[in-house]
Write an enzyme that holds these catalytic residues in place. Structure first.
Site, PDB file in Angstrom:
ATOM      1  N   GLY A  13       0.823  -1.200   0.000  1.00  0.00           N
ATOM      2  CA  GLY A  13       0.000   0.000   0.000  1.00  0.00           C
ATOM      3  C   GLY A  13       0.855   1.247   0.000  1.00  0.00           C
ATOM      4  O   GLY A  13       2.080   1.183   0.115  1.00  0.00           O
TER       5      GLY A  13
ATOM      6  N   CYS B 163       5.706  -5.803   1.388  1.00  0.00           N
ATOM      7  CA  CYS B 163       5.912  -4.362   1.181  1.00  0.00           C
ATOM      8  C   CYS B 163       5.438  -3.559   2.396  1.00  0.00           C
ATOM      9  O   CYS B 163       6.063  -3.629   3.446  1.00  0.00           O
ATOM     10  CB  CYS B 163       5.242  -3.919  -0.110  1.00  0.00           C
ATOM     11  SG  CYS B 163       5.904  -2.346  -0.740  1.00  0.00           S
TER      12      CYS B 163
ATOM     13  N   ASN C 158       8.729  -1.541  -5.047  1.00  0.00           N
ATOM     14  CA  ASN C 158       8.058  -0.247  -5.126  1.00  0.00           C
ATOM     15  C   ASN C 158       7.789   0.248  -3.716  1.00  0.00           C
ATOM     16  O   ASN C 158       6.776  -0.098  -3.117  1.00  0.00           O
ATOM     17  CB  ASN C 158       6.748  -0.361  -5.907  1.00  0.00           C
ATOM     18  CG  ASN C 158       5.908   0.895  -5.775  1.00  0.00           C
ATOM     19  OD1 ASN C 158       6.432   1.976  -5.497  1.00  0.00           O
ATOM     20  ND2 ASN C 158       4.610   0.763  -5.944  1.00  0.00           N
TER      21      ASN C 158
ATOM     22  N   HIS D 258       8.240  -7.628  -3.978  1.00  0.00           N
ATOM     23  CA  HIS D 258       6.962  -8.173  -4.441  1.00  0.00           C
ATOM     24  C   HIS D 258       7.162  -9.545  -5.077  1.00  0.00           C
ATOM     25  O   HIS D 258       7.410  -9.649  -6.290  1.00  0.00           O
ATOM     26  CB  HIS D 258       6.302  -7.216  -5.436  1.00  0.00           C
ATOM     27  CG  HIS D 258       5.633  -6.061  -4.778  1.00  0.00           C
ATOM     28  ND1 HIS D 258       4.325  -6.111  -4.332  1.00  0.00           N
ATOM     29  CD2 HIS D 258       6.092  -4.831  -4.453  1.00  0.00           C
ATOM     30  CE1 HIS D 258       4.004  -4.952  -3.768  1.00  0.00           C
ATOM     31  NE2 HIS D 258       5.057  -4.161  -3.826  1.00  0.00           N
TER      32      HIS D 258
ATOM     33  N   GLU E 116       5.017 -11.745  -5.837  1.00  0.00           N
ATOM     34  CA  GLU E 116       3.976 -12.098  -6.803  1.00  0.00           C
ATOM     35  C   GLU E 116       4.254 -11.519  -8.183  1.00  0.00           C
ATOM     36  O   GLU E 116       3.650 -11.947  -9.173  1.00  0.00           O
ATOM     37  CB  GLU E 116       2.611 -11.613  -6.303  1.00  0.00           C
ATOM     38  CG  GLU E 116       2.269 -10.165  -6.585  1.00  0.00           C
ATOM     39  CD  GLU E 116       3.061  -9.150  -5.760  1.00  0.00           C
ATOM     40  OE1 GLU E 116       3.020  -7.952  -6.095  1.00  0.00           O
ATOM     41  OE2 GLU E 116       3.706  -9.556  -4.768  1.00  0.00           O
TER      42      GLU E 116
END
Length: 365
Positions: free
Chosen positions: A225, A252, A294, A337, A339
């Site tokens: 998020g 994250c 990110n 991440h 995924e």
């Protein structure tokens, strides 16, 4: 004949860059960041973690394969804006359903092309992330800077991108029931959990520990998020309450929340990690994983020493903490991440680890 510039961006440091607009034609204040991915602009545009951020893409050609219905990471993109060197509005891809310009216009996201993205990236790298304004080219620089310096980066992004009601993603012949706290969850995480045999109940960020336990989950997942993890106090308190009571896996922002809940500290990075090729060492196996990242904030590795958490992964570019775990409390997390799988399914084992923790819990129940 080249058409006249119809947009410009003004950086907090006073730099101006003129170009051509696409997407929504509006003024917007955002935080300026860069992403080094060569592909995946659709996933970037639709990643809720980019809420209130304007992303400068370092790869020079964007838009060339369009946007595809099946590849979104959220149903309603909330990115602040996008900056590209060259925008292609005639995609070559049999799967595409809309152009990037059409999608940005639909979701009121501004874009600008024709600017020197290499120079902008170097400014961010040298000076750090900063505020940016996209506006009309005739806007006076002094007026733009005055308004820009008054802009405060919001602290309520998670509440805006989280779902308002719980929703379900089921899979045939499921083995496990997972509750996923939505702080801006990427849909591919839900798909990955479904692939592993999990029915997933996605719940809003302001869910309570009691509400989660009433759903009788086999495990708890904490999503990615936007923004500062210290602003998400409700989810931090949920982890404090549920640690040791059921397996917990965070990605994250979820990684940062787990670390805060168990006593570690977080800090804002100079310009963050955003790209698809960050090398991360698994300190338990010695293997190097090529990861997708990110984030603007990171866990202070030194602060882990006074917690029950131990460091499991570290970034080889700057040695920041990329993963932690506490086997005694059945929880673990990673900053990157898994995924997104930029390498050859390097990170699938993390979902398998979550499954094994839930399997052990089911057997002991």
């Amino acid at each position: 004949m080249m058409k006249e510039f119809d947009r410009k961006i003004v950086l907090e440091n006073g730099s101006e860059f003129y170009g051509w607009g696409f997407g929504a034609r509006k003024e917007a204040f955002n935080e300026l960041v860069f992403n080094t991915s060569m592909v995946g602009y659709q996933e970037i545009v639709s990643d809720p973690s980019y809420t209130d951020q304007m992303v400068c893409m370092t790869y020079p050609l964007i838009g060339n394969y369009g946007m595809t219905d099946e590849d979104y990471e959220t149903k309603t993109p909330t990115m602040g804006g996008i900056i590209v060197r060259e925008y292609n509005d005639v995609p070559s891809n049999f799967r595409y359903t809309k152009t990037l310009d059409e999608v940005l216009s639909e979701y009121d996201i501004p874009g600008i092309s024709g600017v020197d993205t290499r120079k902008i990236t170097r400014i961010i790298r040298a000076e750090g992330s900063q505020r940016v304004l996209i506006t009309a080219p005739e806007t006076p620089k002094e007026a733009a800077l005055e308004r820009l310096l008054q802009y405060k980066i919001p602290t309520d992004m998670v509440s805006r991108v989280s779902c308002k009601k719980r929703w379900y993603s089921r899979t045939p012949c499921h083995k496990y029931d997972v509750v996923a706290v939505d702080c801006g969850i990427k849909l591919n995480i839900v798909r990955k959990l479904n692939e592993k045999g999990c029915n997933v109940t996605v719940v809003p960020y302001n869910v309570t520990a009691d509400e989660i336990m009433r759903l009788k989950p086999d495990g708890l997942f904490l999503s990615n998020g936007p923004g500062d993890p210290q602003n998400v106090t409700g989810v931090i308190n949920v982890v404090k309450s549920l640690q040791g009571r059921l397996p917990i896996f965070g990605i994250c922002l979820g990684h940062q929340i787990i670390s805060l809940a168990l006593g570690a500290n977080t800090f804002k990075m100079k310009f963050g990690h955003r790209g698809g090729n960050h090398p991360v060492m698994n300190m338990q196996t010695g293997k190097i994983e090529i990861t997708s990242q990110n984030h603007s904030f990171a866990v202070d590795a030194d602060s882990l020493k006074s917690t029950p958490l131990r460091l499991t992964h570290k970034n080889l570019l700057d040695n920041t903490a990329e993963g932690v775990e506490c086997p005694e409390k059945q929880l673990f997390s990673v900053q990157y991440h898994p995924e997104s799988a930029p390498g050859p399914q390097d990170s699938d084992y993390l979902f398998d680890k979550f499954i094994s923790l839930m399997d052990r819990g089911c057997q002991n129940a």
